[in-house]
Enzyme design. Structure first.
Site, PDB file in Angstrom:
ATOM      1  N   CYS A 107      43.206  34.559  42.283  1.00 28.85           N
ATOM      2  CA  CYS A 107      43.281  35.782  43.082  1.00 28.85           C
ATOM      3  C   CYS A 107      44.657  35.878  43.721  1.00 28.85           C
ATOM      4  O   CYS A 107      45.106  34.948  44.377  1.00 28.85           O
ATOM      5  CB  CYS A 107      42.210  35.774  44.170  1.00 28.85           C
ATOM      6  SG  CYS A 107      42.316  37.176  45.286  1.00 28.85           S
ATOM      7  N   GLN A 108      45.323  37.006  43.527  1.00 24.15           N
ATOM      8  CA  GLN A 108      46.631  37.240  44.141  1.00 24.15           C
ATOM      9  C   GLN A 108      46.600  38.555  44.910  1.00 24.15           C
ATOM     10  O   GLN A 108      45.755  39.408  44.654  1.00 24.15           O
ATOM     11  CB  GLN A 108      47.714  37.358  43.059  1.00 24.15           C
ATOM     12  CG  GLN A 108      47.896  36.117  42.219  1.00 24.15           C
ATOM     13  CD  GLN A 108      48.743  36.451  41.009  1.00 24.15           C
ATOM     14  OE1 GLN A 108      48.319  37.195  40.148  1.00 24.15           O
ATOM     15  NE2 GLN A 108      49.947  35.921  40.953  1.00 24.15           N
TER      16      GLN A 108
END
Length: 375
Positions: free
Chosen positions: A77-78
């Site tokens: 997740c970014q």
């Protein structure tokens, strides 16, 4: 028997792949992983080097030329850009790894996909990140995502609980909430997809538990290297007391103190750190009390407190004692020779809980069987 072909992105040590393989209906044809040590373990387990970089045009071309049905991805997740809307998802997600997944889906149109991520994905940026992901998959790429409806004005209707599932409900005593997103291609299955009778991802394991209790996952008489140094234990106690005085619940945890046994472990984390400190074990071996051990600055504690072993982490993730049993129930899981414990913890903590994935794969088969049937 129908065999669906999978492409395994952000493959780690192949936990998602293995969960799908356990159904007997999926065969992996291409993998992508860039971590050096994860690649070593993957090659050791599956006999093939998965080294490919998902973000490169070279790899995307490789996927385009690969005949496959199902895309698998446990993607990191970014943060997402809030840039303009001129190009839809390409604009909003550019620079993130989800953009590369969406790009590959758009180019290759797999029949189905399963994406996995941490539970924080749902609340990230007040839910905007998850909304962009679903809008990309449903509206831009035209996939039916299980748990999502689209109203007459094109707005998505969904509950976050539709996507959250916990390992503790799938036969293993680990409290590990994770997000699972499953989709099917509307362009492949046309109007039939609107009649899909399966509307909710599985919430529990459909068979008996794999490990009945946390105590069954714990091995006794481990080596002294896993025992916590007294100075370190004292630091953990002070840290917990500091947070307790502030009204916070943070701090180390011993899972199986007599009279205080926990039902589940806390989530195993790739960073080691808090994943290890919140999963300490009471396993008294008085012969070890006060010993000096190489790499520790103070003698071992005299309270019988140790870290879980990598083997125990492997059990709680379904790798050890389950996913690699042969027909004679002999466990063939192992790491490459010489791999450090630090890497073992990281690889298990980074991975998925295989029995959860297996259940998702069984559910996907039900959906695909319906969608591909002639009636």
């Amino acid at each position: 028997m129908i065999l669906y072909k999978t492409v395994d992105l952000f493959a780690g040590i192949g936990g998602i792949r293995r969960g799908f393989e356990l159904t007997g209906k999926f065969k992996n044809v291409l993998s992508a992983e860039i971590d050096k040590y994860a690649c070593q373990t993957y090659a050791h387990l599956y006999g093939e080097n998965p080294y490919n970089d998902v973000t490169t045009e070279e790899f995307k071309k490789k996927v385009e030329s690969t005949d496959y049905d199902t895309l698998l991805a446990g993607f990191p997740c970014q943060s997402f850009s809030r840039a303009g809307n001129e190009e839809g998802f390409k604009d909003k997600t550019r620079g993130t790894l989800f953009f590369d997944i969406a790009d590959i889906i758009e180019r290759t149109r797999p029949k189905s996909f399963l994406l996995e991520n941490v539970d924080n994905l749902l609340s990230h940026d007040k839910g905007k990140t998850f909304k962009i992901i679903l809008e990309t998959l449903c509206l831009e790429l035209n996939y039916k995502v299980i748990g999502v409806e689209i109203d007459e004005t094109g707005n998505l209707i969904y509950e976050n609980s539709n996507f959250m599932r916990n390992s503790k409900n799938f036969g293993l005593p680990q409290n590990r909430p994770r997000v699972y997103i499953m989709g099917f291609d509307k362009e492949t299955f046309n109007e039939k997809i609107e009649n899909l009778p399966y509307v909710e991802l599985p919430r529990v394991r459909g068979k008996d538990p794999i490990i009945n209790s946390l105590s069954d996952a714990i091995e006794r008489g481990t080596s002294k290297e896993f025992y916590v140094a007294q100075g370190y234990l004292n630091t953990l106690k002070k840290h917990r007391d500091r947070h307790k005085n502030k009204g916070n619940g943070f701090g180390y945890m011993v899972l199986n103190l007599p009279g205080e046994e926990k039902q589940y472990s806390n989530a195993l984390l790739a960073t080691g750190g808090s994943g290890k400190e919140r999963n300490l074990i009471y396993d008294p071996q008085p012969d070890f009390y006060g010993l000096m051990v190489k790499g520790k600055q103070t003698p071992l504690n005299n309270e019988g407190i140790r870290h879980m072993t990598p083997q125990e982490w492997g059990r709680l993730q379904g790798f050890v004692g389950y996913a690699f049993l042969n027909e004679n129930k002999v466990d063939s899981f192992s790491f490459p020779e010489g791999l450090s414990n630090t890497q073992k913890y990281k690889q298990f903590g980074n991975s998925v809980t295989i029995p959860v994935i297996e259940e998702m794969a069984q559910f996907m088969i039900q959906c695909l069987n319906f969608l591909e049937s002639r009636h």
